[in-house]
Design a protein around this motif. Structure first.
Motif, mmCIF file in Angstrom:
data_model
loop_
_atom_site.group_PDB
_atom_site.id
_atom_site.type_symbol
_atom_site.label_atom_id
_atom_site.label_comp_id
_atom_site.label_asym_id
_atom_site.label_seq_id
_atom_site.Cartn_x
_atom_site.Cartn_y
_atom_site.Cartn_z
ATOM 1 N N MET A 1 14.345 4.860 0.543
ATOM 2 C CA MET A 1 13.631 4.748 1.788
ATOM 3 C C MET A 1 12.135 4.927 1.541
ATOM 4 N N VAL A 2 11.360 4.125 2.187
ATOM 5 C CA VAL A 2 9.916 4.124 1.996
ATOM 6 C C VAL A 2 9.282 5.087 3.005
ATOM 7 N N SER A 3 8.363 5.916 2.512
ATOM 8 C CA SER A 3 7.730 6.890 3.393
ATOM 9 C C SER A 3 6.704 6.215 4.309
ATOM 10 N N ASP A 4 6.323 6.946 5.342
ATOM 11 C CA ASP A 4 5.338 6.412 6.286
ATOM 12 C C ASP A 4 3.978 6.216 5.624
ATOM 13 N N ASN A 5 3.604 7.124 4.720
ATOM 14 C CA ASN A 5 2.330 6.969 4.017
ATOM 15 C C ASN A 5 2.302 5.682 3.203
ATOM 16 N N THR A 6 3.416 5.342 2.563
ATOM 17 C CA THR A 6 3.472 4.117 1.778
ATOM 18 C C THR A 6 3.370 2.892 2.676
ATOM 19 N N LYS A 7 4.014 2.923 3.826
ATOM 20 C CA LYS A 7 3.926 1.791 4.764
ATOM 21 C C LYS A 7 2.504 1.624 5.283
ATOM 22 N N ILE A 8 1.876 2.717 5.671
ATOM 23 C CA ILE A 8 0.497 2.659 6.165
ATOM 24 C C ILE A 8 -0.441 2.221 5.045
ATOM 25 N N GLY A 9 -0.226 2.746 3.842
ATOM 26 C CA GLY A 9 -1.061 2.369 2.707
ATOM 27 C C GLY A 9 -0.944 0.897 2.360
ATOM 28 N N THR A 10 0.261 0.347 2.443
ATOM 29 C CA THR A 10 0.439 -1.075 2.174
ATOM 30 C C THR A 10 -0.279 -1.913 3.222
ATOM 31 N N GLY A 11 -0.212 -1.496 4.469
ATOM 32 C CA GLY A 11 -0.946 -2.200 5.523
ATOM 33 C C GLY A 11 -2.449 -2.138 5.312
ATOM 34 N N LEU A 12 -2.947 -0.970 4.908
ATOM 35 C CA LEU A 12 -4.381 -0.838 4.649
ATOM 36 C C LEU A 12 -4.813 -1.638 3.430
ATOM 37 N N LEU A 13 -3.947 -1.699 2.411
ATOM 38 C CA LEU A 13 -4.243 -2.549 1.258
ATOM 39 C C LEU A 13 -4.362 -4.010 1.684
ATOM 40 N N PHE A 14 -3.432 -4.455 2.522
ATOM 41 C CA PHE A 14 -3.468 -5.830 3.015
ATOM 42 C C PHE A 14 -4.734 -6.078 3.831
ATOM 43 N N LEU A 15 -5.068 -5.159 4.728
ATOM 44 C CA LEU A 15 -6.286 -5.315 5.522
ATOM 45 C C LEU A 15 -7.538 -5.310 4.643
ATOM 46 N N GLY A 16 -7.543 -4.478 3.619
ATOM 47 C CA GLY A 16 -8.669 -4.463 2.695
ATOM 48 C C GLY A 16 -8.843 -5.794 1.995
ATOM 49 N N CYS A 17 -7.734 -6.392 1.564
ATOM 50 C CA CYS A 17 -7.812 -7.707 0.922
ATOM 51 C C CYS A 17 -8.268 -8.775 1.909
ATOM 52 N N VAL A 18 -7.817 -8.675 3.166
ATOM 53 C CA VAL A 18 -8.251 -9.633 4.191
ATOM 54 C C VAL A 18 -9.754 -9.514 4.433
ATOM 55 N N PHE A 19 -10.259 -8.288 4.568
ATOM 56 C CA PHE A 19 -11.686 -8.100 4.795
ATOM 57 C C PHE A 19 -12.512 -8.528 3.582
ATOM 58 N N LEU A 20 -12.000 -8.288 2.380
ATOM 59 C CA LEU A 20 -12.710 -8.761 1.191
ATOM 60 C C LEU A 20 -12.758 -10.284 1.160
ATOM 61 N N PHE A 21 -11.643 -10.930 1.506
ATOM 62 C CA PHE A 21 -11.612 -12.394 1.554
ATOM 63 C C PHE A 21 -12.584 -12.920 2.603
ATOM 64 N N LEU A 22 -12.572 -12.306 3.779
ATOM 65 C CA LEU A 22 -13.487 -12.748 4.836
ATOM 66 C C LEU A 22 -14.941 -12.499 4.456
ATOM 67 N N GLY A 23 -15.220 -11.397 3.771
ATOM 68 C CA GLY A 23 -16.584 -11.116 3.336
ATOM 69 C C GLY A 23 -17.096 -12.138 2.350
ATOM 70 N N VAL A 24 -16.226 -12.605 1.458
ATOM 71 C CA VAL A 24 -16.616 -13.658 0.522
ATOM 72 C C VAL A 24 -16.735 -14.988 1.255
ATOM 73 N N LEU A 25 -15.806 -15.251 2.180
ATOM 74 C CA LEU A 25 -15.814 -16.502 2.940
ATOM 75 C C LEU A 25 -17.069 -16.642 3.790
ATOM 76 N N PHE A 26 -17.529 -15.544 4.367
ATOM 77 C CA PHE A 26 -18.733 -15.567 5.183
ATOM 78 C C PHE A 26 -19.982 -15.288 4.341
ATOM 79 N N LEU A 27 -20.032 -15.915 3.174
ATOM 80 C CA LEU A 27 -21.197 -15.889 2.285
ATOM 81 C C LEU A 27 -21.632 -14.473 1.920
ATOM 82 N N PHE A 28 -20.671 -13.708 1.437
ATOM 83 C CA PHE A 28 -20.907 -12.360 0.923
ATOM 84 C C PHE A 28 -21.543 -11.444 1.965
ATOM 85 N N ASP A 29 -20.885 -11.345 3.101
ATOM 86 C CA ASP A 29 -21.314 -10.423 4.147
ATOM 87 C C ASP A 29 -21.028 -9.005 3.670
ATOM 88 N N SER A 30 -22.081 -8.233 3.480
ATOM 89 C CA SER A 30 -21.920 -6.918 2.856
ATOM 90 C C SER A 30 -21.156 -5.939 3.742
#
Length: 139
Positions: A1-30
């Motif tokens: 069984m996966v703990s709640d911290n692992t589920k939240i951490g996986t979601g935050l990892l995904f959001l971090g990758c999305v924001f990094l992708f969007l930051g590169v897509l929008f011409l390196f928005d810091s």
């Protein structure tokens, strides 16, 4: 069984990758890149735990990657996003390069993109990461 911290951490990892992708897509928005970096680090910490994260980022054999990765984050936060992302990419490949062949091997079994990962050129590309036949996860 996966703990709640692992589920939240996986979601935050995904959001971090999305924001990094969007930051590169929008011409390196810091601002988007800095938010993505913070979400990625918090997500990684929640996913694998604090002690394993500290142990992973304090190994002597990975000091070049650690300095490059955190130096890139610092440059992004100081509003030098292009140089920061280049330095971060180098550090990311240096730190997590051992994981790429493992991820590629597991992707070979997926229905749609498995055929792409079974191509000899792609297999050779991912085999070049990770330093030989050592197939141990980096964390």
């Amino acid at each position: 069984m996966v703990s709640d911290n692992t589920k939240i951490g996986t979601g935050l990892l995904f959001l971090g990758c999305v924001f990094l992708f969007l930051g590169v897509l929008f011409l390196f928005d810091s601002a988007l890149l800095a938010l993505g970096d913070l979400l990625f680090l918090v997500g990684l910490t929640l996913t694998i735990g604090v002690s394993r994260t500290v142990r992973f980022f304090s190994r002597k054999d990975r000091i070049r990657g650690i300095v490059a990765f955190f130096g890139g984050i610092l440059l992004v936060m100081c509003r030098w996003p292009v140089f920061g992302m280049m330095l971060q990419l180098y550090g990311f490949v240096y730190l997590f390069g051992q994981f790429f062949p493992i991820a590629a091997a597991s992707m070979k079994d997926t229905p749609v993109i498995g055929a792409v990962f079974r191509q000899p050129a792609v297999e050779q590309f991912f085999a070049s990461f990770g330093g030989g036949g050592n197939r141990r996860a980096p964390v």
